[in-house]
Motif scaffolding. Structure first.
Motif, mmCIF file in Angstrom:
data_model
loop_
_atom_site.group_PDB
_atom_site.id
_atom_site.type_symbol
_atom_site.label_atom_id
_atom_site.label_comp_id
_atom_site.label_asym_id
_atom_site.label_seq_id
_atom_site.Cartn_x
_atom_site.Cartn_y
_atom_site.Cartn_z
ATOM 1 N N LYS A 172 9.463 -55.898 -0.744
ATOM 2 C CA LYS A 172 9.077 -54.352 -0.268
ATOM 3 C C LYS A 172 10.043 -53.422 -0.108
ATOM 4 N N ARG A 173 10.230 -52.173 -0.622
ATOM 5 C CA ARG A 173 11.331 -51.370 -0.281
ATOM 6 C C ARG A 173 10.979 -50.281 0.662
ATOM 7 N N LEU A 174 12.108 -50.337 1.666
ATOM 8 C CA LEU A 174 12.010 -49.387 2.855
ATOM 9 C C LEU A 174 13.174 -48.315 2.577
ATOM 10 N N VAL A 175 12.600 -47.236 2.620
ATOM 11 C CA VAL A 175 13.688 -46.112 2.659
ATOM 12 C C VAL A 175 13.634 -45.419 4.072
ATOM 13 N N ALA A 178 16.253 -49.424 10.026
ATOM 14 C CA ALA A 178 17.034 -50.359 8.907
ATOM 15 C C ALA A 178 17.267 -51.668 9.329
ATOM 16 N N LEU A 179 17.856 -51.827 10.570
ATOM 17 C CA LEU A 179 18.206 -53.175 11.151
ATOM 18 C C LEU A 179 16.982 -54.105 11.177
ATOM 19 N N LEU A 180 15.878 -53.640 11.685
ATOM 20 C CA LEU A 180 14.557 -54.313 11.879
ATOM 21 C C LEU A 180 13.897 -54.619 10.388
ATOM 22 N N GLY A 239 12.512 -58.662 5.755
ATOM 23 C CA GLY A 239 12.600 -58.915 4.521
ATOM 24 C C GLY A 239 12.365 -57.743 3.653
ATOM 25 N N TYR A 240 12.438 -56.670 4.202
ATOM 26 C CA TYR A 240 12.425 -55.320 3.346
ATOM 27 C C TYR A 240 13.792 -55.326 2.493
ATOM 28 N N HIS A 241 13.585 -54.640 1.444
ATOM 29 C CA HIS A 241 14.901 -54.090 0.759
ATOM 30 C C HIS A 241 15.051 -52.707 1.292
ATOM 31 N N VAL A 242 16.476 -52.270 1.901
ATOM 32 C CA VAL A 242 16.382 -51.313 2.852
ATOM 33 C C VAL A 242 17.474 -50.151 2.292
#
Length: 444
Positions: free
Chosen positions: A2-5, A17-19, A24-27
């Motif tokens: 999963k992508r987190l922006v 961002a750290l969490l 397991g996110y792509h940040v």
């Protein structure tokens, strides 16, 4: 994957961002401004992708979920586009809460939330709980969740953070009060801001608690027209309550789960009616979480005031200098002026958030001998108080404001910085404004 922006690389953004990376996110972190060196170092050290001074739309639009820092309005183009595309835009609080089983105490309100959050945290810590303090204060909630060492969290929550919640549910919610604030972010409609504050209870069930000021007409009016699922724990200094906190014969009386405890008000470290309410709210939480009465009493007597909130800096030639930089709205300044007992030189001004200064007129008339305007646009302040106060001057730097106030003050007077406005025209934030005031006073 999963992508987190993450939009905005401040405390909440970098914590998220750290969490996100840990889970397991792509940040990808994007900030329209320059990123502060200390946050840049964290991102580089943790091998998190980032950009500054721009938003790369093509990358941002591939997100599964976007965490937006509270300082970014919903009206900026990139957020509008994300909403239009149906990509969820949430707050740090919403993102982090899903990854912790800790019991959460959420505190919001126009004023008093920092003091109430700090005091609640203080009592719970003294009571031996593993408790973190986060939200609008201190280290970010997300970063603390990533560390995973707390069983309880006390979160100070702004309306902007609550705007970005979906499932967030505090076990105990506190609403200290509601007065007009941040109207520039709510289409200048007070009801939008009120609804935003009440989002704190929207996911609560009857297993949860809602602690609120029963003397606040705005809160009472909303509750007459809207249902709250959680158990109500009002506090009041004017009326008796069956469950919650009230005042009887100069004592705080707490009635919770049919048990009553009493505490003398005169032993409180923080004085003034607003602090009495903060103490009642914090004590209610402590009792709900089974903290011993002796611990609550002791904590209320040894709690030190929050920096930048009616903080006495120095006495110079019998003139007292008080830093109330955290007063970023009219209601907070009302408390400050109300607690002045000597003629006052008032330093006021900054970025106006749709303020109505007229409610301050009686207090200004009674207590203020001179006004020093500190801001780039003081027209509204001058128009409101120009005929009330004999001396009025304008400055654009803290150093000048303090030096002018020093010349205007006589022995026995008070110089009060209580801006009633946001700080972003001349300062980084209210802390920066408060620190500059303290430095300028110490250099007199």
């Amino acid at each position: 994957m999963k992508r987190l922006v993450v939009l905005g690389a401040g405390e909440s953004g970098v914590g998220t961002a750290l969490l996100g990376k840990q889970k397991g996110y792509h940040v990808f972190v994007s900030d329209k401004q320059k990123i502060k060196p200390k946050y840049k170092e964290v991102l580089i050290h943790n091998e998190i992708e980032w950009e500054e001074e721009k938003h790369s739309k093509a990358v941002i639009m591939t997100a599964d979920v976007v965490m937006k820092s509270p300082g970014i309005p919903d009206t900026v183009p990139i957020v509008k586009e994300l909403n239009h595309k149906g990509i969820p835009v949430i707050s740090e609080i919403e993102f982090a809460a899903q990854f912790t089983d800790a019991i959460i105490v959420g505190i919001t309100g126009s004023n008093g939330k920092t003091t109430t959050a700090s005091l609640t945290h203080h009592i719970l810590k003294q009571g031996g709980l593993n408790v973190g303090l986060a939200g609008n204060i201190g280290q970010s909630f997300a970063a603390q969740v990533a560390e995973g060492k707390n069983d309880f969290y006390v979160l100070e929550l702004s309306s902007f953070q609550l705007d970005g919640i979906v499932n967030f549910r505090p076990h105990i919610a506190i609403l200290t009060n509601i007065t007009e604030d941040h109207l520039d972010r709510y289409e200048y409609k007070f009801e939008n801001y009120i609804n935003s504050k009440f989002r704190i209870v929207m996911n609560q069930t009857e297993a949860d608690y809602f602690v609120y000021d029963a003397d606040d007409p705005v809160i009472e009016n909303w509750m007459q027209h809207n249902a709250v699922q959680s158990q109500k724990m009002p506090f009041s200094i004017t009326k008796k309550v069956a469950q919650g906190a009230s005042i009887n014969n100069d004592k705080i009386t707490l009635t919770i789960k049919n048990k009553t405890i009493e505490m003398p008000t005169k032993s409180l470290e923080l004085q003034g009616n607003h602090n009495l309410k903060n103490a009642m709210a914090a004590s209610t939480v402590a009792k709900l979480l089974s903290i011993r009465k002796a611990t609550i009493r002791e904590s209320l007597t040894n709690f030190q005031s929050v920096e930048h909130r009616l903080e006495t800096v120095l006495k110079i030639q019998n003139v007292t200098y008080i830093n109330d930089s955290k007063a970023t709205n009219v209601n907070a300044t009302f408390y400050a002026l109300d607690s002045m007992s000597s003629p006052t030189v008032w330093i006021v001004g900054g970025v106006d958030k749709g303020n109505n200064y007229e409610e301050l007129l009686p207090l200004v008339n009674e207590k203020v001998k001179a006004i020093v305007c500190l801001g780039l646009d003081n027209e509204k302040i001058i128009n409101t108080f120009g005929n009330v106060v004999p001396i009025m001057t304008q400055t654009e730097s803290m150093k000048d404001a303090v030096q002018i106030a020093y010349r205007l003050a006589d022995k026995g007077d008070t110089v009060l910085l209580s801006p009633a406005c946001a700080s972003f025209d001349l300062f980084e934030n209210y802390e920066d404004r408060g620190r500059q005031f303290k430095d300028a006073v110490r250099n007199l």
